[in-house]
Structure formats: structure tokens, C-alpha cells
Motif scaffolding. Structure first.
Motif, PDB file in Angstrom:
ATOM      1  N   LYS A   1      -0.088   4.311   1.305  1.00 52.79           N
ATOM      2  CA  LYS A   1      -0.226   4.989   2.589  1.00 52.79           C
ATOM      3  C   LYS A   1      -0.305   3.961   3.704  1.00 52.79           C
ATOM      4  O   LYS A   1      -0.954   2.940   3.570  1.00 52.79           O
ATOM      5  CB  LYS A   1      -1.490   5.843   2.620  1.00 52.79           C
ATOM      6  N   THR A   2       0.361   4.256   4.802  1.00 58.99           N
ATOM      7  CA  THR A   2       0.299   3.390   5.973  1.00 58.99           C
ATOM      8  C   THR A   2      -0.414   4.147   7.071  1.00 58.99           C
ATOM      9  O   THR A   2      -0.081   5.301   7.348  1.00 58.99           O
ATOM     10  CB  THR A   2       1.711   3.001   6.431  1.00 58.99           C
ATOM     11  N   ARG A   3      -1.409   3.511   7.656  1.00 57.35           N
ATOM     12  CA  ARG A   3      -2.182   4.123   8.734  1.00 57.35           C
ATOM     13  C   ARG A   3      -1.738   3.514  10.061  1.00 57.35           C
ATOM     14  O   ARG A   3      -1.804   2.303  10.230  1.00 57.35           O
ATOM     15  CB  ARG A   3      -3.679   3.871   8.514  1.00 57.35           C
TER      16      ARG A   3
ATOM     17  N   GLU B   1      -0.435   9.004   9.734  1.00 51.78           N
ATOM     18  CA  GLU B   1      -0.385   8.444   8.368  1.00 51.78           C
ATOM     19  C   GLU B   1       1.010   8.707   7.814  1.00 51.78           C
ATOM     20  O   GLU B   1       1.588   9.763   8.050  1.00 51.78           O
ATOM     21  CB  GLU B   1      -1.421   9.103   7.463  1.00 51.78           C
TER      22      GLU B   1
ATOM     23  N   ASP C   1      -8.053   1.214  17.752  1.00 50.56           N
ATOM     24  CA  ASP C   1      -8.154   1.331  16.291  1.00 50.56           C
ATOM     25  C   ASP C   1      -8.404   2.759  15.802  1.00 50.56           C
ATOM     26  O   ASP C   1      -8.776   2.963  14.652  1.00 50.56           O
ATOM     27  CB  ASP C   1      -9.224   0.393  15.717  1.00 50.56           C
ATOM     28  N   GLU C   2      -8.190   3.771  16.647  1.00 48.31           N
ATOM     29  CA  GLU C   2      -8.337   5.160  16.200  1.00 48.31           C
ATOM     30  C   GLU C   2      -7.092   5.558  15.421  1.00 48.31           C
ATOM     31  O   GLU C   2      -5.965   5.277  15.841  1.00 48.31           O
ATOM     32  CB  GLU C   2      -8.532   6.082  17.404  1.00 48.31           C
ATOM     33  N   LEU C   3      -7.290   6.219  14.289  1.00 50.92           N
ATOM     34  CA  LEU C   3      -6.182   6.649  13.438  1.00 50.92           C
ATOM     35  C   LEU C   3      -5.349   7.702  14.156  1.00 50.92           C
ATOM     36  O   LEU C   3      -5.878   8.698  14.642  1.00 50.92           O
ATOM     37  CB  LEU C   3      -6.705   7.221  12.118  1.00 50.92           C
TER      38      LEU C   3
ATOM     39  N   ASP D   1       0.675  12.958   7.870  1.00 50.56           N
ATOM     40  CA  ASP D   1      -0.371  13.574   8.685  1.00 50.56           C
ATOM     41  C   ASP D   1      -0.316  13.021  10.106  1.00 50.56           C
ATOM     42  O   ASP D   1      -0.080  11.818  10.298  1.00 50.56           O
ATOM     43  CB  ASP D   1      -1.749  13.302   8.075  1.00 50.56           C
TER      44      ASP D   1
ATOM     45  N   VAL E   1      -2.648   3.059  13.734  1.00 53.58           N
ATOM     46  CA  VAL E   1      -3.823   3.161  14.600  1.00 53.58           C
ATOM     47  C   VAL E   1      -3.443   2.738  16.016  1.00 53.58           C
ATOM     48  O   VAL E   1      -2.452   2.044  16.231  1.00 53.58           O
ATOM     49  CB  VAL E   1      -4.996   2.298  14.071  1.00 53.58           C
TER      50      VAL E   1
ATOM     51  N   SER F   1       0.837  -1.200   0.000  1.00 55.59           N
ATOM     52  CA  SER F   1       0.000   0.000   0.000  1.00 55.59           C
ATOM     53  C   SER F   1       0.872   1.251   0.000  1.00 55.59           C
ATOM     54  O   SER F   1       1.969   1.276   0.548  1.00 55.59           O
ATOM     55  CB  SER F   1      -0.935   0.012   1.207  1.00 55.59           C
TER      56      SER F   1
ATOM     57  N   LYS G   1      -2.802  12.927  13.357  1.00 57.02           N
ATOM     58  CA  LYS G   1      -4.205  13.154  13.713  1.00 57.02           C
ATOM     59  C   LYS G   1      -4.431  13.325  15.213  1.00 57.02           C
ATOM     60  O   LYS G   1      -5.559  13.479  15.643  1.00 57.02           O
ATOM     61  CB  LYS G   1      -5.059  11.975  13.233  1.00 57.02           C
TER      62      LYS G   1
ATOM     63  N   GLU H   1       3.686   7.717   4.190  1.00 61.51           N
ATOM     64  CA  GLU H   1       3.812   7.152   2.840  1.00 61.51           C
ATOM     65  C   GLU H   1       5.180   6.540   2.668  1.00 61.51           C
ATOM     66  O   GLU H   1       6.148   7.004   3.204  1.00 61.51           O
ATOM     67  CB  GLU H   1       3.628   8.246   1.767  1.00 61.51           C
TER      68      GLU H   1
END
Length: 139
Positions: free
Chosen positions: A70-72, A137, A132-134, A120, A74, A68, A122, A139
Motif C-alpha cells: 500500500k502507498t500512502r 491510499e 503529513d495528513e493522509l 481509498d 500524505v 510496500s 480520505k 495499491e
């Protein structure tokens, strides 16, 4: 303190408990005062303690999809953000600490699982996050 109504052999009784110290109780029955001595001291109950059983499944490590773009990142557990060690534009490599999350009075370092650049953030320091809240982020 407390008031009770009893019926014994069709006779009504109003009992008011005035005080209770150790095993001596001051009470009033239909207006007449009495001092009652209990044979055994009444044990005071303590607040129950929550005991959690051990998890039947070991916690799985954070899995990142290497394909992917973008990597999130959490929150793996609910907690409070103690510190954020990165800023937007930082380039990270695997194993770099991104933030510290406090959960159940323990500090948990959240480290980078995939090299990339922060795009980003957050969250903020002192913020409470849910499972599991972001949070970040990259790349």
C-alpha cells in the motif's frame, strides 16, 4: 480617547487626550482644555510584515517505498484541497495528477510517484489538510 495620570514635583495631573489629528492634539489637564501643536508629525506604525528566511535545507521529494503493498499519499504541506482528479478504482501510472492542493495562494499539483490503483480517498474538495495528513491510499 485616552487618559493618563502624572505626578510632577509631588503634584498630580490627570491628562485626557480628546483628539489627535496630524500634529495637533486636543487635550485636557485637570479640567482645563489645551491645544498642543507638535513640532514633528507623529509617524503611524504599519502592521509588521512577516518575512521568512529561505529554508536551509531543500525540500526532499516525496519518497515512496517500492516494496510496500500500500502507498500512502500524505499532504507535503498544509493547505486546502482544490480538486480531486481521481476516484476509487482508478488505475494510475507515474506522473498522473491526483489532486490540486492550494497552499499560500499557490496551486500545487500532487502527482502519482508509483503506479497503482486507488483504494481509498480520505479527503474532499474544500477540506483543509495538515502537513503529513493522509489523503489517498493506493495499491
Amino acid at each position: 480617547m485616552k487618559s493618563y495620570k502624572f505626578k510632577v514635583n509631588e503634584n498630580g495631573y490627570t491628562v485626557n487626550i480628546k483628539s489627535h489629528e496630524d500634529n495637533i492634539i486636543q487635550l485636557e489637564v485637570n479640567g482645563t482644555s489645551y491645544e498642543v501643536k507638535m513640532q514633528e508629525e507623529v509617524k503611524k506604525t504599519k502592521t509588521p510584515t512577516l518575512i521568512r528566511s529561505a529554508s536551509k535545507q531543500p525540500s526532499a521529494p516525496l519518497q515512496v517505498n517500492p516494496k510496500s503493498a500500500k502507498t500512502r499519499i500524505v499532504a507535503p504541506i498544509p493547505g486546502v484541497v482544490l480538486s480531486i482528479d481521481v476516484k476509487v478504482g482508478d488505475t494510475l501510472k507515474v506522473g498522473d495528477r491526483m489532486l490540486v492542493l492550494e497552499a499560500m495562494k499557490m496551486e500545487n499539483s500532487i502527482v502519482c510517484e508509483k503506479a497503482g490503483t486507488i483504494t481509498d480517498i480520505k479527503i474532499s474538495v474544500g477540506q483543509q489538510v495538515l502537513h503529513d495528513e493522509l489523503m489517498i491510499e493506493l495499491e
